[in-house]
Design a protein around this motif. Structure first.
Motif, mmCIF file in Angstrom:
data_model
loop_
_atom_site.group_PDB
_atom_site.id
_atom_site.type_symbol
_atom_site.label_atom_id
_atom_site.label_comp_id
_atom_site.label_asym_id
_atom_site.label_seq_id
_atom_site.Cartn_x
_atom_site.Cartn_y
_atom_site.Cartn_z
ATOM 1 N N ALA A 1 0.840 -1.197 0.000
ATOM 2 C CA ALA A 1 0.000 0.000 0.000
ATOM 3 C C ALA A 1 0.876 1.249 0.000
ATOM 4 C CB ALA A 1 -0.915 0.002 1.222
ATOM 5 N N LEU A 2 0.410 2.297 -0.691
ATOM 6 C CA LEU A 2 1.158 3.543 -0.756
ATOM 7 C C LEU A 2 0.764 4.448 0.412
ATOM 8 C CD1 LEU A 2 1.049 4.479 -4.557
ATOM 9 C CD2 LEU A 2 2.747 3.138 -3.319
ATOM 10 N N ALA A 3 1.758 4.944 1.128
ATOM 11 C CA ALA A 3 1.526 5.921 2.208
ATOM 12 C C ALA A 3 1.877 7.293 1.653
ATOM 13 C CB ALA A 3 2.369 5.571 3.424
ATOM 14 N N ARG A 4 0.930 7.902 0.926
ATOM 15 C CA ARG A 4 1.207 9.170 0.244
ATOM 16 C C ARG A 4 1.225 10.347 1.216
ATOM 17 N NH1 ARG A 4 -2.431 6.804 -3.619
ATOM 18 N NH2 ARG A 4 -1.411 6.391 -5.614
ATOM 19 N N ARG A 5 2.205 11.205 1.026
ATOM 20 C CA ARG A 5 2.272 12.464 1.753
ATOM 21 C C ARG A 5 3.287 13.364 1.050
ATOM 22 N NH1 ARG A 5 4.658 8.857 5.587
ATOM 23 N NH2 ARG A 5 6.896 9.217 5.933
ATOM 24 N N PRO A 6 3.305 14.666 1.366
ATOM 25 C CA PRO A 6 4.298 15.543 0.743
ATOM 26 C C PRO A 6 5.719 15.087 1.090
ATOM 27 C CG PRO A 6 2.549 16.836 1.734
ATOM 28 C CD PRO A 6 2.325 15.418 2.171
ATOM 29 N N VAL A 7 6.589 15.128 0.099
ATOM 30 C CA VAL A 7 7.962 14.649 0.262
ATOM 31 C C VAL A 7 8.933 15.764 -0.102
ATOM 32 C CG1 VAL A 7 9.686 12.972 -0.509
ATOM 33 C CG2 VAL A 7 7.288 12.275 -0.272
ATOM 34 N N ASN A 8 9.901 16.023 0.784
ATOM 35 C CA ASN A 8 10.972 16.969 0.494
ATOM 36 C C ASN A 8 11.991 16.242 -0.375
ATOM 37 O OD1 ASN A 8 13.420 18.513 0.613
ATOM 38 N ND2 ASN A 8 12.564 19.606 2.374
ATOM 39 N N THR A 9 11.899 16.449 -1.679
ATOM 40 C CA THR A 9 12.716 15.696 -2.623
ATOM 41 C C THR A 9 14.199 15.981 -2.447
ATOM 42 O OG1 THR A 9 10.867 16.015 -4.156
ATOM 43 C CG2 THR A 9 12.832 14.995 -5.035
ATOM 44 N N SER A 10 14.563 17.222 -2.163
ATOM 45 C CA SER A 10 15.984 17.580 -2.001
ATOM 46 C C SER A 10 16.613 16.801 -0.858
ATOM 47 C CB SER A 10 16.127 19.079 -1.762
ATOM 48 O OG SER A 10 15.719 19.814 -2.892
ATOM 49 N N ASN A 11 15.941 16.768 0.303
ATOM 50 C CA ASN A 11 16.476 16.023 1.445
ATOM 51 C C ASN A 11 16.583 14.535 1.131
ATOM 52 O OD1 ASN A 11 16.557 18.412 2.813
ATOM 53 N ND2 ASN A 11 14.754 18.018 4.086
ATOM 54 N N LEU A 12 15.570 14.021 0.418
ATOM 55 C CA LEU A 12 15.573 12.600 0.084
ATOM 56 C C LEU A 12 16.768 12.260 -0.797
ATOM 57 C CD1 LEU A 12 12.478 10.491 -0.809
ATOM 58 C CD2 LEU A 12 14.454 10.404 -2.297
ATOM 59 N N VAL A 13 17.033 13.080 -1.819
ATOM 60 C CA VAL A 13 18.161 12.823 -2.728
ATOM 61 C C VAL A 13 19.489 12.921 -1.990
ATOM 62 C CG1 VAL A 13 19.408 13.755 -4.715
ATOM 63 C CG2 VAL A 13 16.923 13.481 -4.812
ATOM 64 N N GLN A 14 19.623 13.897 -1.104
ATOM 65 C CA GLN A 14 20.876 14.028 -0.358
ATOM 66 C C GLN A 14 21.125 12.804 0.517
ATOM 67 O OE1 GLN A 14 23.203 16.167 -0.822
ATOM 68 N NE2 GLN A 14 22.044 17.497 -2.232
ATOM 69 N N ALA A 15 20.066 12.255 1.125
ATOM 70 C CA ALA A 15 20.217 11.049 1.940
ATOM 71 C C ALA A 15 20.666 9.863 1.083
ATOM 72 C CB ALA A 15 18.899 10.733 2.651
ATOM 73 N N VAL A 16 20.088 9.755 -0.121
ATOM 74 C CA VAL A 16 20.477 8.671 -1.025
ATOM 75 C C VAL A 16 21.940 8.823 -1.439
ATOM 76 C CG1 VAL A 16 20.120 7.726 -3.340
ATOM 77 C CG2 VAL A 16 18.153 8.222 -1.891
ATOM 78 N N GLY B 1 3.941 11.537 -2.526
ATOM 79 C CA GLY B 1 4.157 10.108 -2.755
ATOM 80 C C GLY B 1 4.547 9.393 -1.484
ATOM 81 N N ASP B 2 4.905 8.140 -1.649
ATOM 82 C CA ASP B 2 5.366 7.306 -0.546
ATOM 83 C C ASP B 2 6.873 7.530 -0.391
ATOM 84 O OD1 ASP B 2 6.537 4.976 0.806
ATOM 85 O OD2 ASP B 2 4.524 4.139 0.711
ATOM 86 N N PRO B 3 7.326 8.129 0.715
ATOM 87 C CA PRO B 3 8.749 8.483 0.845
ATOM 88 C C PRO B 3 9.698 7.305 0.662
ATOM 89 C CG PRO B 3 7.455 9.511 2.582
ATOM 90 C CD PRO B 3 6.537 8.553 1.872
ATOM 91 N N SER B 4 9.368 6.151 1.250
ATOM 92 C CA SER B 4 10.280 5.011 1.151
ATOM 93 C C SER B 4 10.380 4.491 -0.276
ATOM 94 C CB SER B 4 9.824 3.885 2.091
ATOM 95 O OG SER B 4 8.548 3.395 1.707
ATOM 96 N N LEU B 5 9.259 4.486 -0.989
ATOM 97 C CA LEU B 5 9.285 4.004 -2.368
ATOM 98 C C LEU B 5 9.978 5.009 -3.285
ATOM 99 C CD1 LEU B 5 5.763 2.354 -2.800
ATOM 100 C CD2 LEU B 5 7.957 1.259 -2.345
ATOM 101 N N LEU B 6 9.741 6.300 -3.068
ATOM 102 C CA LEU B 6 10.410 7.302 -3.882
ATOM 103 C C LEU B 6 11.915 7.300 -3.610
ATOM 104 C CD1 LEU B 6 7.910 10.298 -3.795
ATOM 105 C CD2 LEU B 6 8.198 8.530 -5.528
ATOM 106 N N GLN B 7 12.293 7.008 -2.383
ATOM 107 C CA GLN B 7 13.719 6.878 -2.084
ATOM 108 C C GLN B 7 14.326 5.729 -2.883
ATOM 109 O OE1 GLN B 7 14.715 5.943 2.020
ATOM 110 N NE2 GLN B 7 16.609 7.124 1.853
ATOM 111 N N GLN B 8 13.550 4.652 -3.045
ATOM 112 C CA GLN B 8 14.023 3.527 -3.843
ATOM 113 C C GLN B 8 14.206 3.927 -5.300
ATOM 114 O OE1 GLN B 8 14.415 0.081 -2.486
ATOM 115 N NE2 GLN B 8 15.693 0.154 -4.303
ATOM 116 N N VAL B 9 13.307 4.780 -5.829
ATOM 117 C CA VAL B 9 13.427 5.252 -7.203
ATOM 118 C C VAL B 9 14.742 6.010 -7.394
ATOM 119 C CG1 VAL B 9 12.506 6.889 -8.893
ATOM 120 C CG2 VAL B 9 10.962 5.344 -7.691
ATOM 121 N N PHE B 10 14.983 7.007 -6.537
ATOM 122 C CA PHE B 10 16.209 7.794 -6.677
ATOM 123 C C PHE B 10 17.441 6.942 -6.402
ATOM 124 C CE2 PHE B 10 13.288 11.420 -6.208
ATOM 125 C CZ PHE B 10 13.776 12.243 -7.206
#
Length: 377
Positions: A220-235, A260-269
């Motif tokens: 299931a998708l846990a959608r919420r606003p995602v700070n994309t910049s922080n996510l990419v820096q963590a990756v 989107g789902d932060p954990s899944l979007l982290q997997q994308v990046f």
């Protein structure tokens, strides 16, 4: 041979002559009609026989038309009802609609008015029946999918448990051979042992990737606003730890928030950046760009590198499961990473595509819903 009746109509009017006249008139227009002077008798008939439409007088002693329509719809929810009234007031019409009536007809009757009303009501009944059938098929299909998902989960468990056991044995015994007997082995035997160990570990990675890919369809998708910049820096921080002393120039542009789902979007990046790092490994000056652009009014994220690239004639194979455009001797991999990227992006309501040129790098682009728009189901 006579044509079948257009529809079966139940007519209720406490004035018997008027009820009979209406029955006979509608029979002349290919309707099958049955008439009663009381609501109670009509309900008995409705329980025994299937009718398409109820045409009832509004003002009747004992049980009025609204009460009859409510009781009739409890017996047959798909029955459409039309009320006959001499009052013609708006209040009466509203009350009739609240009771479930599709329309109402004013007395005295005019055939040119009655026939179109009947036609519209029967068309609405057909639509309701078609919708009910569609909903039934959707429920059946959903049940089938639930069964299929349970079977897939069982299969995933079987793959995880049954295939991992012999792989662990192969890897374990290979390690023992390498540790205890390597010094006495001929060079060719050592080379073959290395291939066995490498193949066993590669098979284990394939199983892990296949299970990860199969789970994405059920998670299931846990959608919420995602700070994309922080996510990419963590990756990037995680990936740089795996690069040792290697120097990679990474430029990260302004990245807007997404939904989107932060954990899944982290997997994308992670998958796309890991690919960029891998396929630039033979470049003296490796460069990777992470950015965002507007294209035809749509926001597009992209990861661009100056690595090995690929031949665009094979671009359709990139996102297929276990599809690879490079040999293992060139770049290791299982061919599942981009399939996972595509599945995650599609589940978020976005698109993903790639552009590249051999020895000139590649660009992977994808779209995601902005924070002010709901993600597609």
């Amino acid at each position: 041979m006579a044509a079948p009746p257009t529809a079966r109509i139940l007519i209720v009017d406490d004035e018997a002559p008027q009820m009979k006249a209406l029955c006979e008139t509608l029979r002349d227009h290919d309707y099958e009609t049955v008439g009663f002077t009381t609501g109670q008798a009509a309900l008995v008939a409705l329980r025994e026989t299937k009718f398409d439409l109820l045409l009832t007088d509004l003002m009747m002693p004992g049980m009025d038309g609204i009460a009859l329509l409510r009781a009739a719809r409890e017996t047959d929810p798909h029955l459409v009802g039309i009320l006959m009234t001499g009052a013609g007031s708006i209040a009466t019409a509203v009350e009739a609609m609240k009771a479930g009536a599709l329309d109402y007809i004013l007395k005295p009757f005019e055939l040119r008015v009655i026939l179109p009303v009947l036609s519209r009501a029967l068309a609405m009944r057909r639509l309701r029946l078609e919708n009910a059938e569609l909903e039934k098929r959707v429920r059946e299909r959903t049940a089938e999918l639930e069964v299929a998902n349970k079977e897939l989960e069982a299969f995933s468990y079987s793959v995880s448990h049954d295939l991992r056991a012999p792989l662990r044995a192969i890897d374990g015994f290979s390690s023992i051979l390498d540790r205890d007997f390597r010094h006495g082995m001929p060079d060719e035997a050592g080379r073959l042992l290395d291939r066995v160990t490498t193949s066993a570990r590669r098979m284990g990675q394939l199983i892990d990737d296949l299970l990860r890919f199969s789970r994405l369809g059920r998670q299931a998708l846990a959608r919420r606003p995602v700070n994309t910049s922080n996510l990419v820096q963590a990756v990037l921080q995680d990936l740089r730890k795996l690069q040792g002393d290697r120097n990679i120039e990474v430029d990260v542009g302004d990245l807007p928030e997404c939904v989107g789902d932060p954990s899944l979007l982290q997997q994308v990046f992670y998958n796309l950046l890991a690919n960029a790092f891998k396929y630039t490994s033979r470049k003296k000056e490796a460069k990777v760009n992470v950015g965002h652009r507007m294209e035809n009014g749509e926001g597009v994220f992209f990861i661009q590198d100056n690595g090995a690239g690929f031949d665009m004639q094979y671009v359709d194979k990139l996102f297929g499961v276990f599809q690879r455009l490079h040999r293992d001797e060139q770049f290791e991999g299982t061919g599942v990473g981009l399939s996972i990227v595509q599945r995650i992006v599609h589940r978020h309501g976005g698109r993903v595509w790639a552009e590249g040129e051999l020895d000139c790098g590649a660009t992977f682009s994808f779209t995601l819903p902005p924070p002010d728009l709901p993600a597609s189901p």
